[in-house]
Design a protein around this motif. Structure first.
Motif, PDB file in Angstrom:
ATOM      1  N   ASP A 167      56.868 121.917  17.735  1.00 51.66           N
ATOM      2  CA  ASP A 167      57.161 120.907  18.746  1.00 51.66           C
ATOM      3  C   ASP A 167      58.237 119.962  18.232  1.00 51.66           C
ATOM      4  O   ASP A 167      58.262 119.614  17.042  1.00 51.66           O
ATOM      5  CB  ASP A 167      55.903 120.116  19.091  1.00 51.66           C
ATOM      6  CG  ASP A 167      54.918 120.930  19.914  1.00 51.66           C
ATOM      7  OD1 ASP A 167      55.373 121.809  20.661  1.00 51.66           O
ATOM      8  OD2 ASP A 167      53.704 120.690  19.804  1.00 51.66           O
ATOM      9  N   ALA A 168      59.088 119.508  19.134  1.00 54.05           N
ATOM     10  CA  ALA A 168      60.241 118.697  18.750  1.00 54.05           C
ATOM     11  C   ALA A 168      59.839 117.413  18.030  1.00 54.05           C
ATOM     12  O   ALA A 168      60.419 117.058  17.003  1.00 54.05           O
ATOM     13  CB  ALA A 168      61.084 118.379  19.984  1.00 54.05           C
ATOM     14  N   HIS A 169      58.849 116.700  18.549  1.00 53.18           N
ATOM     15  CA  HIS A 169      58.509 115.406  17.927  1.00 53.18           C
ATOM     16  C   HIS A 169      57.918 115.600  16.536  1.00 53.18           C
ATOM     17  O   HIS A 169      58.094 114.751  15.661  1.00 53.18           O
ATOM     18  CB  HIS A 169      57.562 114.600  18.828  1.00 53.18           C
ATOM     19  CG  HIS A 169      56.145 115.062  18.843  1.00 53.18           C
ATOM     20  ND1 HIS A 169      55.697 116.041  19.695  1.00 53.18           N
ATOM     21  CD2 HIS A 169      55.063 114.667  18.095  1.00 53.18           C
ATOM     22  CE1 HIS A 169      54.405 116.236  19.488  1.00 53.18           C
ATOM     23  NE2 HIS A 169      53.996 115.444  18.533  1.00 53.18           N
ATOM     24  N   LEU A 170      57.249 116.732  16.284  1.00 53.73           N
ATOM     25  CA  LEU A 170      56.707 117.002  14.954  1.00 53.73           C
ATOM     26  C   LEU A 170      57.831 117.282  13.958  1.00 53.73           C
ATOM     27  O   LEU A 170      57.779 116.822  12.811  1.00 53.73           O
ATOM     28  CB  LEU A 170      55.740 118.181  14.998  1.00 53.73           C
ATOM     29  CG  LEU A 170      54.434 117.947  15.761  1.00 53.73           C
ATOM     30  CD1 LEU A 170      53.606 119.225  15.796  1.00 53.73           C
ATOM     31  CD2 LEU A 170      53.636 116.808  15.129  1.00 53.73           C
ATOM     32  N   LEU A 171      58.836 118.014  14.399  1.00 57.61           N
ATOM     33  CA  LEU A 171      59.971 118.277  13.520  1.00 57.61           C
ATOM     34  C   LEU A 171      60.672 116.976  13.153  1.00 57.61           C
ATOM     35  O   LEU A 171      61.032 116.753  11.992  1.00 57.61           O
ATOM     36  CB  LEU A 171      60.961 119.227  14.197  1.00 57.61           C
ATOM     37  CG  LEU A 171      62.252 119.474  13.399  1.00 57.61           C
ATOM     38  CD1 LEU A 171      61.958 120.267  12.141  1.00 57.61           C
ATOM     39  CD2 LEU A 171      63.285 120.191  14.239  1.00 57.61           C
ATOM     40  N   VAL A 172      60.865 116.102  14.133  1.00 55.74           N
ATOM     41  CA  VAL A 172      61.537 114.827  13.876  1.00 55.74           C
ATOM     42  C   VAL A 172      60.749 114.002  12.864  1.00 55.74           C
ATOM     43  O   VAL A 172      61.326 113.406  11.939  1.00 55.74           O
ATOM     44  CB  VAL A 172      61.726 114.051  15.191  1.00 55.74           C
ATOM     45  CG1 VAL A 172      62.226 112.638  14.915  1.00 55.74           C
ATOM     46  CG2 VAL A 172      62.715 114.770  16.097  1.00 55.74           C
ATOM     47  N   GLN A 173      59.452 113.962  13.010  1.00 57.61           N
ATOM     48  CA  GLN A 173      58.621 113.212  12.072  1.00 57.61           C
ATOM     49  C   GLN A 173      58.737 113.770  10.660  1.00 57.61           C
ATOM     50  O   GLN A 173      58.799 113.011   9.678  1.00 57.61           O
ATOM     51  CB  GLN A 173      57.165 113.233  12.534  1.00 57.61           C
ATOM     52  CG  GLN A 173      56.910 112.385  13.772  1.00 57.61           C
ATOM     53  CD  GLN A 173      55.499 112.528  14.312  1.00 57.61           C
ATOM     54  OE1 GLN A 173      54.765 113.437  13.920  1.00 57.61           O
ATOM     55  NE2 GLN A 173      55.116 111.642  15.204  1.00 57.61           N
ATOM     56  N   GLU A 174      58.774 115.088  10.528  1.00 57.95           N
ATOM     57  CA  GLU A 174      58.873 115.704   9.210  1.00 57.95           C
ATOM     58  C   GLU A 174      60.251 115.475   8.593  1.00 57.95           C
ATOM     59  O   GLU A 174      60.367 115.250   7.384  1.00 57.95           O
ATOM     60  CB  GLU A 174      58.561 117.195   9.307  1.00 57.95           C
ATOM     61  CG  GLU A 174      57.094 117.462   9.645  1.00 57.95           C
ATOM     62  CD  GLU A 174      56.767 118.943   9.728  1.00 57.95           C
ATOM     63  OE1 GLU A 174      57.658 119.768   9.437  1.00 57.95           O
ATOM     64  OE2 GLU A 174      55.624 119.281  10.091  1.00 57.95           O
ATOM     65  N   LEU A 175      61.293 115.526   9.406  1.00 53.51           N
ATOM     66  CA  LEU A 175      62.635 115.253   8.894  1.00 53.51           C
ATOM     67  C   LEU A 175      62.770 113.804   8.450  1.00 53.51           C
ATOM     68  O   LEU A 175      63.471 113.503   7.479  1.00 53.51           O
ATOM     69  CB  LEU A 175      63.680 115.577   9.964  1.00 53.51           C
ATOM     70  CG  LEU A 175      63.970 117.058  10.207  1.00 53.51           C
ATOM     71  CD1 LEU A 175      64.853 117.228  11.437  1.00 53.51           C
ATOM     72  CD2 LEU A 175      64.651 117.688   8.989  1.00 53.51           C
ATOM     73  N   HIS A 176      62.108 112.912   9.160  1.00 54.73           N
ATOM     74  CA  HIS A 176      62.167 111.495   8.791  1.00 54.73           C
ATOM     75  C   HIS A 176      61.645 111.278   7.373  1.00 54.73           C
ATOM     76  O   HIS A 176      62.155 110.434   6.620  1.00 54.73           O
ATOM     77  CB  HIS A 176      61.361 110.661   9.777  1.00 54.73           C
ATOM     78  CG  HIS A 176      61.234 109.221   9.391  1.00 54.73           C
ATOM     79  ND1 HIS A 176      60.061 108.515   9.487  1.00 54.73           N
ATOM     80  CD2 HIS A 176      62.147 108.351   8.876  1.00 54.73           C
ATOM     81  CE1 HIS A 176      60.247 107.279   9.056  1.00 54.73           C
ATOM     82  NE2 HIS A 176      61.506 107.151   8.681  1.00 54.73           N
ATOM     83  N   LYS A 177      60.642 112.057   6.972  1.00 54.51           N
ATOM     84  CA  LYS A 177      60.044 111.898   5.650  1.00 54.51           C
ATOM     85  C   LYS A 177      61.015 112.222   4.528  1.00 54.51           C
ATOM     86  O   LYS A 177      60.857 111.720   3.402  1.00 54.51           O
ATOM     87  CB  LYS A 177      58.796 112.788   5.527  1.00 54.51           C
ATOM     88  CG  LYS A 177      57.657 112.371   6.455  1.00 54.51           C
ATOM     89  CD  LYS A 177      56.488 113.338   6.349  1.00 54.51           C
ATOM     90  CE  LYS A 177      55.367 112.968   7.326  1.00 54.51           C
ATOM     91  NZ  LYS A 177      54.241 113.945   7.272  1.00 54.51           N
ATOM     92  N   ILE A 178      62.016 113.071   4.792  1.00 58.57           N
ATOM     93  CA  ILE A 178      62.975 113.413   3.732  1.00 58.57           C
ATOM     94  C   ILE A 178      64.276 112.638   3.867  1.00 58.57           C
ATOM     95  O   ILE A 178      65.217 112.864   3.109  1.00 58.57           O
ATOM     96  CB  ILE A 178      63.274 114.932   3.708  1.00 58.57           C
ATOM     97  CG1 ILE A 178      64.031 115.373   4.967  1.00 58.57           C
ATOM     98  CG2 ILE A 178      62.000 115.736   3.511  1.00 58.57           C
ATOM     99  CD1 ILE A 178      64.635 116.766   4.846  1.00 58.57           C
ATOM    100  N   SER A 179      64.326 111.710   4.821  1.00 57.58           N
ATOM    101  CA  SER A 179      65.539 110.904   4.986  1.00 57.58           C
ATOM    102  C   SER A 179      65.497 109.704   4.056  1.00 57.58           C
ATOM    103  O   SER A 179      64.432 109.242   3.653  1.00 57.58           O
ATOM    104  CB  SER A 179      65.681 110.441   6.435  1.00 57.58           C
ATOM    105  OG  SER A 179      64.657 109.515   6.779  1.00 57.58           O
TER     106      SER A 179
END
Length: 222
Positions: free
Chosen positions: A8-20
């Motif tokens: 799901d799109a919002h889950l991917l965004v949350q996971e990418l935020h963690k490595i930003s």
């Protein structure tokens, strides 16, 4: 057929935020982040390598000057194209990321970057266009000016109205944010993944608990 396409799109965004970090994601961190997804999808090394090359190609399309990092909101917004979910939901997720001041609207500059994030990924995954980053920027700036008009800014409802009332003719590629509109698809079992039943953008209430605004990430984008 990558695992990322089943997320799901919002889950991917949350996971990418963690490595930003400081509003950006480095190429090395992105490669490390993507490695398990690519490995889970393929058994042979050659296939894994090819898949990773394609994914890193998307990253590189956001980094034409080879700086080794890209802005989190642009990369995260663009990658929602490859995720499950409707066009409307993906667009609203991206809109929220670029709404840096929680004003429920984007100015012309942010609207351009919002649109360019999706177009960059769509261009990166097709072999049938020669648009470069400068050309994409120009295209999206013209669209942003049209959407925002004399007010110089637009909320999501205004953007939706623009698209539904003829904007789709000027930006037909937006329809491809719904991946079920793609002509060829490798995994026929995954085509019915919650995409749009109709072409209009739905302006529906959004659950803020799913994804934060991008205010902490892109204050320098204005």
């Amino acid at each position: 057929n990558n695992y990322i396409l089943r997320k799901d799109a919002h889950l991917l965004v949350q996971e990418l935020h963690k490595i930003s970090s400081n509003g950006c994601i480095t190429r090395d961190d992105f490669e490390d982040f993507m490695e398990p997804y690519c490995s889970d999808s393929h058994d042979e090394f050659e296939q894994v390598s090819s898949t990773m090359d394609n994914i890193l190609g998307i990253f590189d399309s956001f980094d034409p000057h080879k700086q080794g990092f890209v802005r989190f909101p642009m990369l995260a917004t663009g990658l929602t194209v490859l995720c499950k979910g409707s066009k409307s939901k993906k667009l609203e997720i991206g809109f929220r990321l670029f709404d840096v001041r929680r004003e429920n609207k984007l100015n012309i500059g942010l609207m351009k970057l919002f649109l360019q994030s999706y177009l960059t990924v769509l261009v990166s995954v097709t072999a049938y266009t020669s648009l470069n980053s400068v050309a994409m920027s120009d295209v999206c700036l013209k669209l942003a000016n049209s959407i925002c008009g004399v007010a110089g800014a637009a909320d999501f409802a205004t953007f939706s109205e623009w698209y539904n009332n003829g904007g789709h003719k000027d930006a037909s590629w937006i329809a491809l944010i719904d991946r079920t509109k793609w002509v060829q698809w490798d995994d026929t079992d995954d085509v019915n993944d919650g995409g749009d039943d109709e072409d209009d953008i739905q302006d529906e209430p959004y659950d803020d608990s799913e994804i934060q605004s991008g205010e902490h990430y892109i204050m320098r984008l204005k």
